[in-house]
Scaffold this motif. Structure first.
Motif, PDB file in Angstrom:
ATOM      1  N   HIS A 177       0.815  -1.227   0.000  1.00  0.00           N
ATOM      2  CA  HIS A 177       0.000   0.000   0.000  1.00  0.00           C
ATOM      3  C   HIS A 177       0.845   1.271   0.000  1.00  0.00           C
ATOM      4  O   HIS A 177       0.328   2.355  -0.251  1.00  0.00           O
ATOM      5  CB  HIS A 177      -0.918   0.021   1.224  1.00  0.00           C
ATOM      6  CG  HIS A 177      -1.761  -1.205   1.359  1.00  0.00           C
ATOM      7  ND1 HIS A 177      -2.847  -1.452   0.556  1.00  0.00           N
ATOM      8  CD2 HIS A 177      -1.652  -2.276   2.191  1.00  0.00           C
ATOM      9  CE1 HIS A 177      -3.389  -2.618   0.894  1.00  0.00           C
ATOM     10  NE2 HIS A 177      -2.683  -3.136   1.877  1.00  0.00           N
ATOM     11  N   CYS A 178       2.144   1.144   0.325  1.00  0.00           N
ATOM     12  CA  CYS A 178       3.015   2.317   0.425  1.00  0.00           C
ATOM     13  C   CYS A 178       4.334   2.054  -0.299  1.00  0.00           C
ATOM     14  O   CYS A 178       4.754   0.905  -0.436  1.00  0.00           O
ATOM     15  CB  CYS A 178       3.325   2.661   1.892  1.00  0.00           C
ATOM     16  SG  CYS A 178       1.875   2.827   2.944  1.00  0.00           S
ATOM     17  N   HIS A 184       5.724   0.973   8.649  1.00  0.00           N
ATOM     18  CA  HIS A 184       5.654   2.002   9.680  1.00  0.00           C
ATOM     19  C   HIS A 184       4.851   3.225   9.248  1.00  0.00           C
ATOM     20  O   HIS A 184       4.727   4.183  10.014  1.00  0.00           O
ATOM     21  CB  HIS A 184       7.065   2.413  10.107  1.00  0.00           C
ATOM     22  CG  HIS A 184       7.769   1.344  10.880  1.00  0.00           C
ATOM     23  ND1 HIS A 184       9.084   1.425  11.239  1.00  0.00           N
ATOM     24  CD2 HIS A 184       7.330   0.147  11.363  1.00  0.00           C
ATOM     25  CE1 HIS A 184       9.441   0.342  11.914  1.00  0.00           C
ATOM     26  NE2 HIS A 184       8.386  -0.452  11.997  1.00  0.00           N
ATOM     27  N   LEU A 185       4.286   3.169   8.022  1.00  0.00           N
ATOM     28  CA  LEU A 185       3.442   4.266   7.556  1.00  0.00           C
ATOM     29  C   LEU A 185       1.956   3.943   7.677  1.00  0.00           C
ATOM     30  O   LEU A 185       1.174   4.771   8.130  1.00  0.00           O
ATOM     31  CB  LEU A 185       3.765   4.615   6.099  1.00  0.00           C
ATOM     32  CG  LEU A 185       5.131   5.241   5.825  1.00  0.00           C
ATOM     33  CD1 LEU A 185       5.288   5.536   4.347  1.00  0.00           C
ATOM     34  CD2 LEU A 185       5.322   6.521   6.630  1.00  0.00           C
ATOM     35  N   CYS A 186       1.571   2.718   7.270  1.00  0.00           N
ATOM     36  CA  CYS A 186       0.134   2.391   7.274  1.00  0.00           C
ATOM     37  C   CYS A 186      -0.236   1.242   8.207  1.00  0.00           C
ATOM     38  O   CYS A 186      -1.417   0.973   8.421  1.00  0.00           O
ATOM     39  CB  CYS A 186      -0.344   2.073   5.863  1.00  0.00           C
ATOM     40  SG  CYS A 186       0.226   0.474   5.223  1.00  0.00           S
ATOM     41  N   PHE A 234       0.160  17.169  -3.617  1.00  0.00           N
ATOM     42  CA  PHE A 234      -1.077  16.735  -4.275  1.00  0.00           C
ATOM     43  C   PHE A 234      -1.214  15.226  -4.082  1.00  0.00           C
ATOM     44  O   PHE A 234      -0.299  14.467  -4.386  1.00  0.00           O
ATOM     45  CB  PHE A 234      -1.036  17.095  -5.758  1.00  0.00           C
ATOM     46  CG  PHE A 234      -0.910  18.572  -6.010  1.00  0.00           C
ATOM     47  CD1 PHE A 234      -2.015  19.321  -6.353  1.00  0.00           C
ATOM     48  CD2 PHE A 234       0.321  19.214  -5.872  1.00  0.00           C
ATOM     49  CE1 PHE A 234      -1.907  20.690  -6.571  1.00  0.00           C
ATOM     50  CE2 PHE A 234       0.437  20.579  -6.085  1.00  0.00           C
ATOM     51  CZ  PHE A 234      -0.680  21.325  -6.432  1.00  0.00           C
ATOM     52  N   ILE A 235      -2.373  14.792  -3.566  1.00  0.00           N
ATOM     53  CA  ILE A 235      -2.550  13.400  -3.142  1.00  0.00           C
ATOM     54  C   ILE A 235      -3.787  12.806  -3.804  1.00  0.00           C
ATOM     55  O   ILE A 235      -4.857  13.425  -3.819  1.00  0.00           O
ATOM     56  CB  ILE A 235      -2.702  13.319  -1.601  1.00  0.00           C
ATOM     57  CG1 ILE A 235      -1.530  14.021  -0.912  1.00  0.00           C
ATOM     58  CG2 ILE A 235      -2.808  11.876  -1.132  1.00  0.00           C
ATOM     59  CD1 ILE A 235      -1.755  14.306   0.556  1.00  0.00           C
ATOM     60  N   GLY A 236      -3.633  11.610  -4.371  1.00  0.00           N
ATOM     61  CA  GLY A 236      -4.774  10.937  -4.984  1.00  0.00           C
ATOM     62  C   GLY A 236      -4.416   9.538  -5.450  1.00  0.00           C
ATOM     63  O   GLY A 236      -3.270   9.101  -5.333  1.00  0.00           O
ATOM     64  N   LYS A 237      -5.378   8.830  -6.020  1.00  0.00           N
ATOM     65  CA  LYS A 237      -5.177   7.417  -6.375  1.00  0.00           C
ATOM     66  C   LYS A 237      -4.625   7.200  -7.790  1.00  0.00           C
ATOM     67  O   LYS A 237      -4.142   6.125  -8.097  1.00  0.00           O
ATOM     68  CB  LYS A 237      -6.500   6.649  -6.214  1.00  0.00           C
ATOM     69  CG  LYS A 237      -6.926   6.521  -4.759  1.00  0.00           C
ATOM     70  CD  LYS A 237      -7.994   5.473  -4.568  1.00  0.00           C
ATOM     71  CE  LYS A 237      -8.246   5.212  -3.090  1.00  0.00           C
ATOM     72  NZ  LYS A 237      -9.222   4.143  -2.851  1.00  0.00           N
ATOM     73  N   ASN A 238      -4.708   8.218  -8.642  1.00  0.00           N
ATOM     74  CA  ASN A 238      -4.223   8.085 -10.017  1.00  0.00           C
ATOM     75  C   ASN A 238      -2.953   8.918 -10.174  1.00  0.00           C
ATOM     76  O   ASN A 238      -3.001  10.150 -10.179  1.00  0.00           O
ATOM     77  CB  ASN A 238      -5.302   8.552 -10.996  1.00  0.00           C
ATOM     78  CG  ASN A 238      -4.923   8.288 -12.439  1.00  0.00           C
ATOM     79  OD1 ASN A 238      -3.842   8.660 -12.891  1.00  0.00           O
ATOM     80  ND2 ASN A 238      -5.821   7.645 -13.177  1.00  0.00           N
ATOM     81  N   VAL A 290       1.493   6.404  -0.185  1.00  0.00           N
ATOM     82  CA  VAL A 290       1.137   6.088   1.204  1.00  0.00           C
ATOM     83  C   VAL A 290      -0.344   5.725   1.252  1.00  0.00           C
ATOM     84  O   VAL A 290      -1.194   6.479   0.770  1.00  0.00           O
ATOM     85  CB  VAL A 290       1.412   7.284   2.151  1.00  0.00           C
ATOM     86  CG1 VAL A 290       0.994   6.934   3.579  1.00  0.00           C
ATOM     87  CG2 VAL A 290       2.883   7.690   2.110  1.00  0.00           C
ATOM     88  N   LYS A 291      -0.640   4.546   1.791  1.00  0.00           N
ATOM     89  CA  LYS A 291      -2.018   4.067   1.927  1.00  0.00           C
ATOM     90  C   LYS A 291      -2.760   4.088   0.581  1.00  0.00           C
ATOM     91  O   LYS A 291      -3.880   4.600   0.470  1.00  0.00           O
ATOM     92  CB  LYS A 291      -2.773   4.881   2.974  1.00  0.00           C
ATOM     93  CG  LYS A 291      -2.212   4.754   4.372  1.00  0.00           C
ATOM     94  CD  LYS A 291      -2.989   5.582   5.380  1.00  0.00           C
ATOM     95  CE  LYS A 291      -2.383   5.452   6.773  1.00  0.00           C
ATOM     96  NZ  LYS A 291      -3.069   6.293   7.770  1.00  0.00           N
TER      97      LYS A 291
END
Length: 744
Positions: A460-461, A477-479, A656-660, A696-697
């Motif tokens: 996931h990270c 250690h992040l998620c 800027f954070i997102g899934k794509n 991340v996640k």
């Protein structure tokens, strides 16, 4: 419908602008800025705060405020002004700012904890007579009366039922007949209840301490704003200056806020403060339950607690007549909020709040941030220097060990140099204590394929998984993602060769130490051993009372702790952080080494520090070994000046954070180009790049940096860009003004 007055209301829900509502006549007397209200919105009830009162609404028709939830202002006028500044400076909607100023326990109407107490309503003789009458008919009631005859004044209902092995029914019957009274009392959920402490008188100050205190007291007595940088070597008695400054503030009928960087520091700090100011203290930190936080906040708001001790969010405490704010270990990174907006720095907020409320601000550190020391050199802050340790203790001797030579001697990797092992052995035999510092938890830091050199990463990270021996798991250690048990073969190349563990963490250091010294008693303090409430306190107290010879830990053990029996500190690995592509890495490494070295020799026995490194000639490590902050500052500020880095410029990081990934990168580049057009030529917008933790996640992160002479132009450009180019719901924009890390 027309109203006499209207109110602009900031709602808790995701609407970034204030909405206007009419104020019914019956609510006019209570309606004022900072009051919490309930209003209708799209057919449902929503909560919010009155921002301002007005004669006319900005639009019509308007709906009416349903009810006023709070009797008084939840947010005081001074805190509301601070909130407006935070929203503007940190480019954050006001509703998000108000969320961090008002604790969730206050917003969600948590009630005070109440218990029932039972008291006698008639004389003992009356109870004895009635008891004789009902002994055979109602033995349960007689049993209750027998117990109540032994009570001095009152007893908790729960305790009474426990003693009588009965139910509540006979108690209620006796209360109806007038023999007992059942009443409600509020229970104090303060975290200080039942904590032991010893009353201590103020200590005699040395010359440096007295000079510093005189400057501070002058500001308190004059009721004027001033910021003091208290730069004192480790163990120089900064806390005693804080205590006596607070004493002066209390005697001037003023309140005080004492910020500490992490909850791990509060145990010893609280004990020292209670020894002087018992009854006046409230504690605020993230490990309190909602109920405990509610009670502490209420005590502060009512003025019952004049001194607040807490982590960064305590800077927003509604202290009455605030006269003093202290930021201990002001250089600490935990004062900066980075995981959500507003990405505020508690130190900077403390200075601004002090300015708004004409309060004195003290920033204390043995390793001041370059920003604070620069401001002191420029005359913005009043500088006071404590150059010697208090109580005639000497600074520890420091040795740098070249680990490359150690590897050659032992023909392979080793965690401990001969010098460090000899030092530990000597301390064990002398009954003294040792601290070993390694800023990596776990047993191994990576699991590596020997064929394709690929590390086992989190699914996931974008980060390698850490092996924890005790749980036999690979953990992120992040998620928090875990693989149990660790895979034997590489999932990428399917090589038949087994994978190999690499890197060391605190868990492995503890195990290795026991292999070398089977009789050694150790304690380990890191995120794995301090998951539960109160665990910091128990571990530190165990070490302080001599129940362990060696304390092994991460940066939790590096600052603010006072253990007189510690005469040796070993710094095991300082090289990793120096190699990160971030202009602040040198500063944070210097601070960590200096701070952890300062835990040695704080008692009557002289201390020793051993720094293990593969970079012994590095200037940062050399300055830290010499405990020479001024020399380090002069070298580092020259580098910052050459490249135009803070504190000689202002900076903002836009993430800027997102899934794509491709979509995020495109939006970031478009936003960057728009911001550049809005900025004067002396400002610089660096290219869009993946963040240090690029994923991340399951969400990708891209960022770019803005740099220039002042923050105001940057804020305006960002604000305009947000209005013209609003981000779609699939993309989150996080704005970090003056970030502590330009990489992660």
């Amino acid at each position: 419908m027309e109203y006499t007055k209207y109110a602009s209301v900031i709602l808790d829900v995701s609407i970034d602008k204030a909405l206007d509502y009419g104020i019914p006549d019956e609510l006019l007397a209570k309606a004022r800025r900072g009051v919490r209200v309930e209003v209708p919105l799209k057919g449902r009830a929503c909560s919010g705060y009155i921002l301002e009162l007005k004669d006319k609404p900005d639009f019509s028709p308007v709906k009416a405020i349903s009810k006023i939830i709070s009797e008084n202002e939840i947010i005081t006028p001074q805190l509301f002004e601070l909130a407006l500044w935070l929203a503007k400076y940190y480019c954050t909607p006001l509703r998000q700012v108000l969320k961090i100023i008002v604790p969730a326990s206050i917003r969600t109407k948590i009630k005070p904890k109440e218990q029932l107490i039972v008291m006698r309503a008639k004389t003992r003789d009356d109870l004895i007579e009635y008891c004789k009458e009902i002994r055979n008919k109602h033995p349960a009631q007689a049993n209750v009366l027998d117990a109540m005859l032994k009570v001095k004044k009152e007893i908790l209902l729960t305790k009474l039922l426990e003693e009588t092995h009965g139910t509540r029914s006979p108690v209620d019957t006796l209360a109806k007949k007038g023999f007992l009274t059942v009443d409600i009392v509020r229970v104090d959920r303060s975290p200080l209840i039942n904590e032991e402490f010893i009353q201590i008188k103020p200590k005699h100050l040395n010359e440096d301490q007295q000079v510093a205190l005189n400057k501070i007291v002058k500001g308190i007595e004059a009721h004027t704003f001033s910021t003091h940088l208290l730069y004192g070597v480790t163990g120089s008695g900064k806390t005693e200056v804080y205590l006596q400054a607070i004493d002066n503030a209390i005697r001037a009928n003023k309140g005080a806020i004492m910020l500490v960087p992490e909850i791990s520091l509060t145990t010893q700090t609280i004990e020292r403060f209670r020894s002087r100011f018992e009854g006046h203290i409230a504690i605020l930190h993230h490990r309190l339950s909602h109920g405990e936080r509610y009670d502490e906040w209420e005590r502060i708001y009512r003025g019952d607690a004049k001194i607040v001790i807490g982590a960064r969010s305590a800077v927003f405490s509604p202290v009455k007549n605030l006269g003093l704010i202290i930021v201990d270990e002001e250089h600490e990174t935990s004062y900066k909020q980075t995981d959500e907006m507003p990405c505020y720095h508690a130190r900077d907020v403390a200075v601004m709040r002090g300015k708004m409320e004409n309060a004195t601000v003290i920033l204390g550190s043995a390793t001041p941030s370059l920003e604070s020391y620069y401001n002191a050199q420029k005359g913005k802050y009043v500088l006071s220097t404590l150059s010697v340790r208090a109580d005639k203790a000497y600074m520890p001797s420091v040795a740098i060990v070249d680990m490359k030579k150690e590897f050659e001697k032992k023909k392979g990797f080793t965690s401990f140099s001969e010098q460090l092992l000899d030092g530990i052995k000597k301390r064990i035999s002398n009954g003294e204590q040792t601290i070993l510092f390694l800023n990596r938890r776990g047993y191994h830091t990576t699991l590596l394929c020997q064929h394709c050199q690929e590390t086992q990463k989190c699914s996931h990270c974008d980060v390698s998984l850490t092996f924890h021996l005790g749980e036999n798991t690979l953990s992120c250690h992040l998620c928090g993602f875990q693989l149990k048990p660790p895979p034997q073969q590489c999932g990428k190349c399917q090589s038949p060769n087994p994978m190999k563990f690499k890197g060391i963490g605190t868990e492995q250091i503890e195990k290795a130490l026991h292999a070398i010294f089977p009789e050694v008693r150790t304690l380990r303090i890191d995120a794995d051993t301090t998951k539960h409430k109160g665990s910091h306190q128990k571990l530190f107290r165990s070490f302080a009372t001599g129940k362990a010879d060696v304390l092994i830990g991460t940066q939790m053990i590096a600052k603010g702790l006072h253990f007189p029996s510690v005469t040796l500190v070993g710094v095991l690995n300082t090289d990793f952080s120096l190699n990160l592509p971030d202009f602040r890495t040198s500063e944070t490494t210097f601070q960590l080494i200096t701070q952890v070295a300062g835990r040695s020799g704080r008692g009557s026995i002289s201390g020793e520090v051993i720094i293990q490194t593969c970079m012994p000639e590095n200037s940062t490590i050399q300055c830290a070994a010499e405990q020479n902050f001024v020399k380090y500052y002069q070298e580092e500020i020259a580098t910052r000046e050459a490249f135009g880095f803070p504190p000689l410029s202002q900076m903002a990081k836009l993430t800027f954070i997102g899934k794509n990934a491709s979509d995020i990168s495109q939006k970031a580049n478009q936003f960057r180009l728009y911001v550049i057009k809005m900025l004067p030529k002396e400002f610089e917008a660096m290219p869009v790049v993946p963040s240090g933790h690029a994923k991340v996640k399951d969400k990708y992160r891209f960022q770019f940096l803005l740099k220039g002479p002042n923050i105001l132009h940057m804020n305006r450009a960002i604000e305009k860009a947000q209005l013209e180019m609003p981000m779609p719901s699939s993309v989150a924009l996080r704005i970090d003004v003056n970030p502590l890390s330009t990489f992660f």
